[in-house]
Scaffold this active site. Sequence first.
Site, short mmCIF file in Angstrom:
data_model
loop_
_atom_site.label_atom_id
_atom_site.label_comp_id
_atom_site.label_asym_id
_atom_site.label_seq_id
_atom_site.Cartn_x
_atom_site.Cartn_y
_atom_site.Cartn_z
N HIS A 23 -10.34 -3.57 -6.57
CA HIS A 23 -9.80 -4.27 -7.74
C HIS A 23 -9.35 -5.75 -7.29
CE1 HIS A 23 -5.73 -5.37 -8.74
NE2 HIS A 23 -6.12 -5.01 -10.14
N ASN A 24 -8.66 -5.72 -5.97
CA ASN A 24 -8.07 -6.89 -5.37
C ASN A 24 -9.29 -7.93 -5.01
OD1 ASN A 24 -5.78 -5.38 -5.32
ND2 ASN A 24 -5.09 -6.15 -3.30
N GLU A 67 -9.90 -9.61 -8.13
CA GLU A 67 -9.01 -10.39 -8.30
C GLU A 67 -9.26 -11.79 -7.72
OE1 GLU A 67 -4.86 -8.50 -7.93
OE2 GLU A 67 -4.59 -10.55 -6.57
N LYS A 78 -8.66 0.50 -5.52
CA LYS A 78 -7.63 -0.53 -5.42
C LYS A 78 -8.00 -1.76 -4.52
CE LYS A 78 -3.46 -2.68 -5.73
NZ LYS A 78 -3.34 -3.60 -4.69
N SER A 101 -1.03 -1.43 -8.63
CA SER A 101 -1.11 -2.92 -8.80
C SER A 101 -0.44 -3.58 -9.96
CB SER A 101 -2.79 -3.36 -9.25
OG SER A 101 -2.76 -4.69 -9.66
P1 NBP Z 1 6.70 -4.70 2.86
O1 NBP Z 1 5.40 -4.52 2.81
O2 NBP Z 1 7.48 -6.14 2.93
O3 NBP Z 1 7.73 -3.94 3.80
C1 NBP Z 1 8.95 -3.53 3.94
C2 NBP Z 1 9.56 -2.20 3.81
O4 NBP Z 1 8.85 -1.42 5.01
C3 NBP Z 1 10.94 -1.99 3.97
O5 NBP Z 1 11.54 -1.04 3.25
C4 NBP Z 1 11.01 -1.67 5.66
O6 NBP Z 1 12.22 -1.31 6.04
C5 NBP Z 1 9.89 -1.00 5.76
N1 NBP Z 1 9.47 -0.60 7.02
C6 NBP Z 1 8.93 -1.63 8.01
BR1 NBP Z 1 8.46 -3.19 7.59
N2 NBP Z 1 8.67 -0.99 9.34
C7 NBP Z 1 8.98 0.29 9.19
C8 NBP Z 1 8.87 1.42 9.96
N3 NBP Z 1 8.46 1.21 11.23
N4 NBP Z 1 9.73 2.58 9.54
C9 NBP Z 1 10.08 2.56 8.27
N5 NBP Z 1 10.22 1.54 7.35
C10 NBP Z 1 9.70 0.39 7.76
O7 NBP Z 1 7.37 -4.31 1.05
P2 NBP Z 1 6.82 -4.73 -0.25
O8 NBP Z 1 6.38 -6.06 -0.21
O9 NBP Z 1 7.88 -4.22 -1.12
O10 NBP Z 1 5.29 -3.78 -0.32
C11 NBP Z 1 5.47 -2.23 0.01
C12 NBP Z 1 4.02 -1.85 -0.07
O11 NBP Z 1 3.30 -2.03 -1.26
C13 NBP Z 1 3.17 -2.70 1.08
O12 NBP Z 1 2.11 -1.65 1.54
C14 NBP Z 1 2.39 -3.78 0.27
O13 NBP Z 1 1.27 -3.91 0.76
C15 NBP Z 1 2.11 -2.81 -1.22
N6 NBP Z 1 2.09 -3.61 -2.23
C16 NBP Z 1 2.81 -4.67 -2.54
C17 NBP Z 1 2.79 -5.46 -3.64
C18 NBP Z 1 3.31 -6.95 -3.79
O14 NBP Z 1 3.04 -7.52 -4.84
N7 NBP Z 1 4.30 -7.10 -2.83
C19 NBP Z 1 1.61 -5.12 -4.64
C20 NBP Z 1 1.22 -3.93 -4.48
C21 NBP Z 1 1.25 -3.14 -3.41
P3 NBP Z 1 13.72 -2.07 6.41
O15 NBP Z 1 14.09 -2.47 5.15
O16 NBP Z 1 14.29 -1.20 7.13
O17 NBP Z 1 13.12 -3.27 7.19
#
Ligand code: NBP
Length: 483
Positions: free
Chosen positions: A193-194, A197, A190, A136
């Site tokens: 936690h959300n 939130e 987690k 988080s």
């Molecule tokens: P995203 O959730 O937007 O995912 C994008 C990533 O997933 C890119 O690297 C993409 O690769 C890869 N990807 C996908 Br889409 N399909 C794929 C597949 N079939 N095989 C391999 N790679 C694949 O990214 P994020 O917002 O950075 O979040 C990452 C994780 O962290 C998520 O699970 C999210 O729920 C979690 N999270 C996010 C936050 C936040 O604040 N954003 C906070 C806490 C946790 P590509 O570049 O080749 O398309």
Amino acid sequence: MTIDNTEGARAQIGVTGLAVMGSNIARNFARHGHTVALHNRSIAKTDALIEEHGSEGDFVRTETIEEFVAALQKPRRVLIMVKAGDPTDAVIEELASAMEPGDIIIDGGNALYTDTIRREASLRDRGLHFVGAGISGGEEGALNGPSIMPGGPKESYQALGPLLESIAAQVDGTPCCTHIGPDGSGHFVKMVHNGIEYADMQLIGEAYNLFRDALGYDADQVADVFTEWNAGDLESYLVEITAEVLRQKDAKTGKALVDVIVDAAEQKGTGRWTVKSALDLGVPVTGIAEAVFARALSGAREQRKAAVGLASGRLADKPADAAQFTEDIRQALYASKVVAYAQGFDQIAAGSAEYDWDLHPADLATIWRGGCIIRARFLNRIKDAYDENPKLPSLILAPYFRDAIETAIDSWRRVVSTATLLGIPVPAFASSLSYYDALRAERLPAALTQGQRDFFGAHTYERVDAEGKFHTLWSGDRSEVQA
Ligand code: NBP
């Protein structure tokens, strides 16, 4: 575990999935002196990270999963930061095929905890350690210190813990990261936690709405109140950013930004998951549920448009004493927040019992004090309460919170009743107060419910003065029999 420094295998950690979260966490590892192997499905993201931030530390650029795995010291540690759901399963399968028994796969995405339980069991069968880690703090936290909630096999934490703790937020010298428990427990906490939130944000939203609609404050005036509150017991990340959002001006119109944002809240699903899980566990998380429903209602834009102008039946004047009402709202916010956390911790206790996780509430309060979205001063009080009595029947019963609610109770009632008389919605304030009143009630109407259930379904009831189950012969002579 021993570290095998085979030439070429020099990275202590690998990160695959280099969108915003993955790239920031990879940079965080590198800035803390760890060599980080980088991998992303499309190479463009890997190259962009190295081009823009390569100077921040030691990165190993890889293109294929095989190259990526070969770049890692043993036991290999890979953090997956890809989209939750099917993409995570696909990446796990690719990695598992290329890794060896004893290696560790960490899923840092927002996975549903039941998926994590399934994945952990399947990888355990293949000799691999699978760690579902809740992370988080959003993008900023990922870069500068998140709160990390790793589950999975305890022995994996020996090789992984020091790495994760080095990049986590630190509060009073304590890292906001600890081993949570087996299999899906990290993602479960987690998720809760959300959920908390969601409740916290809804309560803050209701407070803002009252200032706007009951006291006629503009966004700047409300921002001033939140800034002041952030210097006291309500000090928290969410209260702090509320003031910042309210103070932001829209460049196009010169108005407060909040006044030009469409009032329909979206959600990605973790709040909904929390409520679904709470329903299955039979735990009343009313504050979280109201928050999830309030977002759904806000998003029902057509329905809301059709209902504007319905009778309001306004029965009160606006509060005459703004200072008193402001203090009432502050007290109501604090008390409702205690209820939201108490309910969240109840859900964690129920999950722990259901899955045999042996979770420690004081540890969770400790690692939520920094890095995460719900970080708040009063988590120190929660930690103290659970340190003193890990088996507290409810957080509300801890002496500190019991006293705080006693101080707040009259204000809380005034806020809910005034809002109701003015026709201003306060679902989370009101349901938290009702929950509190129900919890402390000596007698609930559930006795009548039991009578009704026995009447139409012969479901039986217990008596206050005798052991066993009883049934009244409702369609006969209405005498009572022992069931
Ligand atoms: P995203 O959730 O937007 O995912 C994008 C990533 O997933 C890119 O690297 C993409 O690769 C890869 N990807 C996908 Br889409 N399909 C794929 C597949 N079939 N095989 C391999 N790679 C694949 O990214 P994020 O917002 O950075 O979040 C990452 C994780 O962290 C998520 O699970 C999210 O729920 C979690 N999270 C996010 C936050 C936040 O604040 N954003 C906070 C806490 C946790 P590509 O570049 O080749 O398309």
